[in-house]
Structures are given as C-alpha cells and as structure tokens.
Scaffold this motif. Structure first.
Motif, short mmCIF file in Angstrom:
data_model
loop_
_atom_site.label_atom_id
_atom_site.label_comp_id
_atom_site.label_asym_id
_atom_site.label_seq_id
_atom_site.Cartn_x
_atom_site.Cartn_y
_atom_site.Cartn_z
N TYR A 284 -10.11 -5.20 2.18
CA TYR A 284 -9.30 -5.14 0.97
C TYR A 284 -9.64 -6.30 0.04
O TYR A 284 -10.29 -7.28 0.42
CB TYR A 284 -7.81 -5.21 1.33
CG TYR A 284 -7.42 -6.50 2.04
CD1 TYR A 284 -6.98 -7.61 1.32
CD2 TYR A 284 -7.53 -6.60 3.42
CE1 TYR A 284 -6.65 -8.79 1.97
CE2 TYR A 284 -7.20 -7.78 4.08
CZ TYR A 284 -6.76 -8.88 3.35
OH TYR A 284 -6.45 -10.05 3.99
N LEU A 285 -9.18 -6.17 -1.20
CA LEU A 285 -9.13 -7.26 -2.16
C LEU A 285 -7.67 -7.40 -2.59
O LEU A 285 -7.06 -6.41 -3.02
CB LEU A 285 -9.99 -6.97 -3.39
CG LEU A 285 -11.46 -7.37 -3.31
CD1 LEU A 285 -12.21 -6.85 -4.54
CD2 LEU A 285 -11.60 -8.89 -3.22
N PRO A 286 -7.07 -8.57 -2.45
CA PRO A 286 -5.65 -8.70 -2.77
C PRO A 286 -5.28 -8.21 -4.16
O PRO A 286 -4.21 -7.62 -4.35
CB PRO A 286 -5.40 -10.21 -2.62
CG PRO A 286 -6.44 -10.67 -1.66
CD PRO A 286 -7.65 -9.83 -1.95
N GLU A 287 -6.17 -8.42 -5.14
CA GLU A 287 -5.85 -8.04 -6.51
C GLU A 287 -6.31 -6.63 -6.87
O GLU A 287 -6.05 -6.16 -7.98
CB GLU A 287 -6.48 -9.04 -7.49
CG GLU A 287 -8.00 -9.01 -7.53
CD GLU A 287 -8.67 -9.82 -6.44
OE1 GLU A 287 -9.90 -10.02 -6.51
OE2 GLU A 287 -7.97 -10.26 -5.51
N ASP A 288 -6.97 -5.93 -5.93
CA ASP A 288 -7.55 -4.63 -6.28
C ASP A 288 -7.12 -3.49 -5.37
O ASP A 288 -7.11 -2.34 -5.78
CB ASP A 288 -9.07 -4.73 -6.29
CG ASP A 288 -9.73 -3.51 -6.90
OD1 ASP A 288 -9.37 -3.16 -8.04
OD2 ASP A 288 -10.59 -2.90 -6.23
N GLY A 289 -6.78 -3.77 -4.12
CA GLY A 289 -6.33 -2.71 -3.24
C GLY A 289 -7.11 -2.65 -1.93
O GLY A 289 -7.85 -3.56 -1.57
N ILE A 290 -6.92 -1.53 -1.23
CA ILE A 290 -7.47 -1.33 0.11
C ILE A 290 -8.76 -0.52 0.02
O ILE A 290 -8.80 0.54 -0.60
CB ILE A 290 -6.47 -0.57 1.00
CG1 ILE A 290 -5.08 -1.22 0.93
CG2 ILE A 290 -6.98 -0.50 2.43
CD1 ILE A 290 -5.00 -2.61 1.48
N THR A 291 -9.82 -1.02 0.65
CA THR A 291 -11.08 -0.28 0.70
C THR A 291 -11.06 0.72 1.85
O THR A 291 -11.39 1.89 1.68
CB THR A 291 -12.27 -1.24 0.88
OG1 THR A 291 -12.28 -2.18 -0.20
CG2 THR A 291 -13.59 -0.47 0.89
N TRP A 292 -10.69 0.26 3.04
CA TRP A 292 -10.53 1.15 4.18
C TRP A 292 -9.59 0.48 5.19
O TRP A 292 -9.40 -0.73 5.16
CB TRP A 292 -11.85 1.54 4.84
CG TRP A 292 -12.74 0.42 5.33
CD1 TRP A 292 -13.87 -0.05 4.72
CD2 TRP A 292 -12.59 -0.37 6.53
NE1 TRP A 292 -14.42 -1.08 5.46
CE2 TRP A 292 -13.66 -1.28 6.57
CE3 TRP A 292 -11.66 -0.38 7.56
CZ2 TRP A 292 -13.82 -2.21 7.60
CZ3 TRP A 292 -11.81 -1.30 8.60
CH2 TRP A 292 -12.89 -2.20 8.61
#
Length: 240
Positions: A161-169
């Motif tokens: 994930y990226l805290p400012e962008d969301g969950i990748t998987w």
C-alpha cells in the motif's frame, strides 16, 4: 534469501503431516447429515472431534488433510453439516473453519467459509502480534502482520500500500503454524521486511484504507476479514 512475490497460505495439506492417530480419527468421522438415521455413537464421535479442534493442534491439522483430500460434493456436504452442528458446540468458529479455509481454493466455498468465520466468532481474539514492514524503491510499503489465533497457530495479513494512495494488494492467510510464520529479513516485492511497531503499521494502513475509500474503490476482502485489527486500541491510543 527467498523472494516472495505472491503470498499464499501455508498448505497444511502438504506440509508436515499430523500424527497417524489424529488423521485416522478425522477420516473416521467424516460428516453426515445430523438428521440422518445413523448410530448416535457416530454422531457423538463427530461432534466430539469437532470440539477437539479447539484444544488439539493435531486435530486441526488432520482436519485440513482430510478436507483437502475430498472432492467438491463431499466438501459441500462437510460445510452443510458444519452449518447445522457448529452453532450447537462451544467451539470458536476459527477452530472449526480456519483449517478448511487453509486448503480450500474454490472461490465460492472460500466465500462461504469466510462468512461462517465472521458470523460465528464468539470469543475475542488473543492480543499481541508482530508487524514486519519494508519499503520498495518506489516508496510502497509491503507488510506482514502476524497475529495469534489459538494453540500454536497464527494468521498473517500481507499487504502492499501507499498511505496517501490506497491498497495495491492484500492477502489473508487464515491459519499458519507459528513456527512457519514470516520473520524479519523476508524479501517481499523487492523489499526486505523488518520488525516495525505494530501501531505504526496499523496507522499507515488506516490512512491507506481511507485513501482507497476516497477514490471510491472497494477494499480487498482480506482486509475486511481482519477488520478487528483496525478496531483495536494500541498502546491506549485509538486508531484514526
């Protein structure tokens, strides 16, 4: 050091086999409809074996072995009987269903087991756990959250994930032997995982979840199964 790109559950049906006695007992009490005309002793043995799953690690591993060897119709029958019998027993849902989920690959049956796990949870999960975290070249966080279940089993939530962008998987391993859980130094998606304060990782994940929702994107089901992690209060401070 081994690179791990697609986290998957420890396959209890393939790893070290349970004791012969436990596996034989499991095979002898394969489920039958509770309403069927059968020897009451057989039904009693089936329910006694289900109750043993809460306290006997060998029985849990045997359940995974036996269930993993069944065909589709037999697995459906197993779940049908559990839906009838499990609510009558003083056994945590995780003890009954997690061994099955660890070896089930069919999407429909996995969804059915996950619903039963969530609906049947009666006891609070043990507290504590370990967070492992790494950072990729691009700044993504990759983590493994290891939390205790019961006996010598843990569950593992893997996530990028990226805290400012969301969950990748995200991936949820519902039942892993504690001695086979991930440890510091594991290489995941090009990042070395190191022990990190659980509170920091949970806070980052909460921000990533909020970012995911702001984008109107659905959360991975694996995160929903681990919702209790985000409801917790760590070190006395409420999570955002």
């Amino acid at each position: 050091m081994t690179e791990r790109r697609d986290p998957s559950s420890v396959d209890l049906a393939q790893e070290s086999a349970p004791g012969a006695a436990a596996q034989e007992a499991a095979a002898q009490v394969r489920p039958v409809p509770s309403g069927a005309l059968l020897d009451p002793r057989i039904l009693a043995a089936w329910r006694e074996w289900l109750a043993a799953l809460a306290t006997d690690a060998e029985a849990a591993i045997a359940a995974a072995h036996v269930y993993g060897e069944l065909g589709p119709e037999a697995r459906d029958a197993w779940l049908d009987v559990l839906a009838e019998d499990a609510p009558k027993l003083q056994v945590p849902a995780v003890a009954i269903y997690a061994p099955l989920l660890s070896v089930e690959s069919d999407a429909a049956r996995r969804a059915r087991i996950e619903v039963a796990l969530e609906a049947g949870e009666r006891t609070p999960r043990p507290t504590g756990g370990v967070a492992l975290r790494g950072v990729t070249v691009g700044g993504d966080r990759v983590v493994a959250l290891v939390t205790p279940l019961y006996l010598r089993f843990v569950r593992v939530l893997w996530c990028r994930y990226l805290p400012e962008d969301g969950i990748t998987w995200a991936r949820h391993d519902p039942l892993v032997r504690a001695e086979e859980a991930p440890s510091p130094g594991l290489l995941l998606d090009g990042a070395h995982l190191e022990a990190t304060p659980m509170k920091l990782v949970i806070e980052e994940l909460c921000h990533a979840i909020l970012a995911q929702r702001r984008k109107g994107a659905e959360l991975p089901p694996s995160l929903q199964l681990c919702a209790d992690l985000f409801d917790a209060h760590l070190e006395g401070d409420p999570l955002p």
